[in-house]
Design a protein around this motif. Structure first.
Motif, PDB file in Angstrom:
ATOM      1  N   THR A 193       0.818  -1.196   0.000  1.00 45.60           N
ATOM      2  CA  THR A 193       0.000   0.000   0.000  1.00 45.60           C
ATOM      3  C   THR A 193       0.851   1.245   0.000  1.00 45.60           C
ATOM      4  N   ASP A 205     -14.559  -0.494  -3.462  1.00 47.08           N
ATOM      5  CA  ASP A 205     -13.406   0.362  -3.757  1.00 47.08           C
ATOM      6  C   ASP A 205     -13.818   1.516  -4.666  1.00 47.08           C
ATOM      7  N   THR A 257      -6.113   1.605   2.764  1.00 48.54           N
ATOM      8  CA  THR A 257      -6.767   0.568   3.558  1.00 48.54           C
ATOM      9  C   THR A 257      -8.226   0.911   3.851  1.00 48.54           C
ATOM     10  N   LYS A 303     -10.024  -0.304   0.959  1.00 44.80           N
ATOM     11  CA  LYS A 303     -10.075  -1.761   1.064  1.00 44.80           C
ATOM     12  C   LYS A 303     -11.172  -2.193   2.026  1.00 44.80           C
ATOM     13  N   VAL A 335      -8.896  -6.435   8.448  1.00 40.82           N
ATOM     14  CA  VAL A 335      -8.966  -5.187   7.673  1.00 40.82           C
ATOM     15  C   VAL A 335      -8.972  -3.989   8.610  1.00 40.82           C
TER      16      VAL A 335
END
Length: 645
Positions: free
Chosen positions: A14, A144, A220, A223, A254
């Motif tokens: 990332t 996303d 993130t 995500k 996550v």
């Protein structure tokens, strides 16, 4: 410890994505803002400059007033200078009023520019998204994509409305104050510069670490939104298979990534202001000590103004030092927000830079009327006769009646270059014929229908539609001539009538009702609380799966296309409802070219031809009776000796 080890490896990936964000993005963003507001934005910038410059000059007035007071204290003639002091105070008040007006103006204008720019950016993104190929949505998570419109746009809002104006104000303040400092004393100015170097190095070290984690956080979060979208869509599956604990564990991973990045980013960011504040305090003390020492030792002052060291220079210098340190702190405090905003802008521009769906077609679909000699002529009024308008290189134009003749010639196709899905597929469907595709999952049935729609383009071979190479037909006109009913029904927020009319926006209420009756949906629609005016939300959550499918069939019927594609169209309908629908389906299919994909072999027995596919190849073809006589794969499927998996 296990959790940290699990989440840490994902960080470098990332980071690699995020660290590319700021490069070249700021210039493009500013250019975009100027395109949105070519007049309003320059006016706002002028107001910001006025506000910043005016807020920096009080030190000049303070120096003049202190110098006057110091000289008057020695002479004792206060009456002679009272007018000068009042004049300077009056000018200072006037300048503060100007600063107040400019500050109020730019805050109001920035509100308009910020929200207006975001509105135009969302419109630009959404309009561009409509032009993207199906491949893009097949390869990008829907959550996303949603993050573009929520998280990324919000970080952009914070940067445009707060960070950029504050950074500009602080930058102008720094430049103005530094020029004033050097005007009064180069020696004290250099002392401040040494302190500034310490502040900049400290800020650079801290922000380099915090920005790294804030960029990871940006990725993130997207995500996490993609994950949440999956979980909400698959909630029934989660509960049926009792996967709640597994879903929680996956979410924890996550969420842990977001926590890890946000925590570390804020840990560095939170020490920045106290660190810079303390360096500023030390710098203030050093300036006071150096200034006092210079006054006591009578060292010559190096300055543009040519003034000797005195209390009238040192005192304003202390205030400017505090102002200078505060401006640096403000700039440093906005760095993380700017970087996050640029990361968001980078993602938005990445969406806008996605290549739109290519369309080299030039054959269009037009209304036509038939002449006495059988030829066709283009007309504006709707005649229910459609023709392909085919311009040629010599300037001539030919018209071909839209009939629905579809033919494949040795077609090869793969979703990726390294893996071919269809191999040497040849077939034909004459107008009014019904072709069925059967085979196991992944055999290539849906892929063939995707090629007819030109959702994807073939690698080799040809597809002809009414004798015209399908690549020559404009995609919008091609798809206008096709109707498609999918296994997964998509209904939109609106009334039942509006969802049916989606197939033909020019259709009247009577035509929509006739289509619903043809599909067998009229009966249940009239039993709804408000009939055709019943509102549907959440993809028709207040309807059964079968009812939603019936509306999809009605929507295709009102479009009245010559070619119909039915991909498991009745798979979600029970046997009793299927009997009702089949009558409507037969009426809907009459006179049309129909491609049917079905696992229920009972629905394809009356097809003119049945294609049996296996691993992208047609291994059997013929009518139901012919294939039964062959006793091959179709026979095994029909008798249950072989199942469709």
């Amino acid at each position: 410890m296990a959790k940290n080890k699990t989440n840490t490896p994902s960080a470098p990936a990332t980071t690699a994505r995020g660290q590319k964000a700021p490069k070249g993005v700021l210039g493009r963003l500013l250019k975009t803002l100027f395109e949105f507001y070519p007049v309003l934005l320059p006016i706002t910038l002028v107001c910001i400059l006025i506000n910043a410059i005016v807020s920096s000059v009080p030190a000049v007035f303070m120096q003049n007033i202190i110098a006057i007071v110091d000289d008057t204290y020695k002479s004792g003639d206060w009456a002679a200078v009272s007018g000068q002091i009042l004049g300077l105070v009056g000018i200072l008040i006037a300048m503060y009023v100007i600063s107040l007006i400019a500050g109020f103006a730019y805050t109001q204008l920035m509100a308009v520019i910020t929200q207006g720019s975001l509105k135009k950016m969302r419109e630009k993104m959404f309009n561009h998204m409509q032009d993207l190929p199906i491949r893009y949505f097949d390869t990008h998570g829907h959550g996303d994509i949603m993050s573009y419109y929520t998280n990324d746009v919000d970080t952009l809002r914070q940067m445009i409305s707060q960070s950029l104006p504050q950074t500009l104000i602080s930058g102008v303040t720094l430049f103005t104050v530094f020029c004033i400092m050097m005007y009064y004393s180069v020696i004290l100015g250099l002392v401040v510069v040494l302190g500034v170097v310490c502040m900049v190095l400290s800020a650079r070290y801290v922000t380099s670490h915090s920005s790294k984690y804030f960029l990871r956080q940006q990725v993130t979060i997207a995500k996490a939104e993609a994950f949440m979208e999956e979980m909400m869509t698959g909630q029934k599956v989660i509960k049926v298979f009792c996967h709640e604990e597994g879903a929680k564990a996956d979410f924890d991973k996550v969420n842990e990534e977001i926590f890890y990045n946000a925590r570390n980013g804020n840990r560095f960011a939170n020490i920045l202001m106290p660190l810079l504040g303390n360096i500023g305090n030390v710098m203030y003390v050093v300036v006071a000590l150096v200034g006092g020492a210079l006054m006591l030792t009578d060292i010559p002052n190096i300055s543009i103004a040519g003034m000797a060291f005195s209390i009238s220079i040192v005192v304003p210098f202390l205030n400017m030092t505090k102002q200078f340190a505060g401006a640096i702190g403000q700039v440093s405090n906005q760095v993380n927000m700017v970087i996050m905003g640029l990361a968001g802008a980078h993602r938005l521009f990445a969406l806008l830079d996605e290549e739109p769906e290519a369309d080299e077609g030039y054959v269009t679909l037009v209304n036509a009327k038939e002449n006495a000699d059988g030829s066709l002529t283009e007309c504006k009024e709707r005649t229910n006769v459609w023709a392909w308008k085919h311009p040629h290189h010599d300037g001539s134009v030919t018209y071909t009646r839209l009939e629905g003749d579809v033919r494949f010639f040795d077609v090869d196709f793969g979703y990726t270059p390294e893996k071919t899905v269809l191999h040497n597929v040849s077939l034909y469907a004459k107008p009014g014929q019904k072709l069925a595709f059967v085979g196991s999952t992944g055999a290539g049935k849906t892929t063939i229908t995707n090629l007819i729609n030109r959702f994807y383009d073939i690698e080799d071979g040809k597809i002809r539609y009414d004798g015209i190479n399908i690549n020559k037909i404009k995609k919008a006109d091609l798809r206008h001539s096709l109707g498609i009913i999918l296994q997964d029904t998509n209904l939109f927020t609106g009334t039942v009538m509006e969802n049916i009319r989606y197939g033909n926006l020019d259709a009247s209420d009577e035509e929509c009702m006739a289509a619903a009756e043809l599909a067998g949906a009229d009966d249940f629609i009239r039993r709804l609380p408000e009939g055709y005016n019943t509102m549907l939300t959440g993809n028709g959550a207040n309807l059964s799966q079968g009812q939603r499918q019936l509306l999809a069939i009605a929507r295709a019927a009102v479009a009245d296309p010559p070619v119909m594609i039915m991909d498991e169209a009745t798979s979600s309908i029970d046997t009793r409802t299927e009997a009702i629908v089949q009558r409507g389906m037969d009426a809907l299919m009459y006179g049309r070219t129909v491609f049917v994909i079905a696992h229920r072999l009972s629905t394809v027995q009356n097809s003119n031809a049945i294609m049996v596919l296996d691993h992208g190849r047609i291994i059997e073809r013929g009518t139901h009776e012919d294939l039964i006589k062959q006793k091959g794969t179709y026979y095994q499927l029909y008798t249950g000796a072989l199942e469709l998996d």
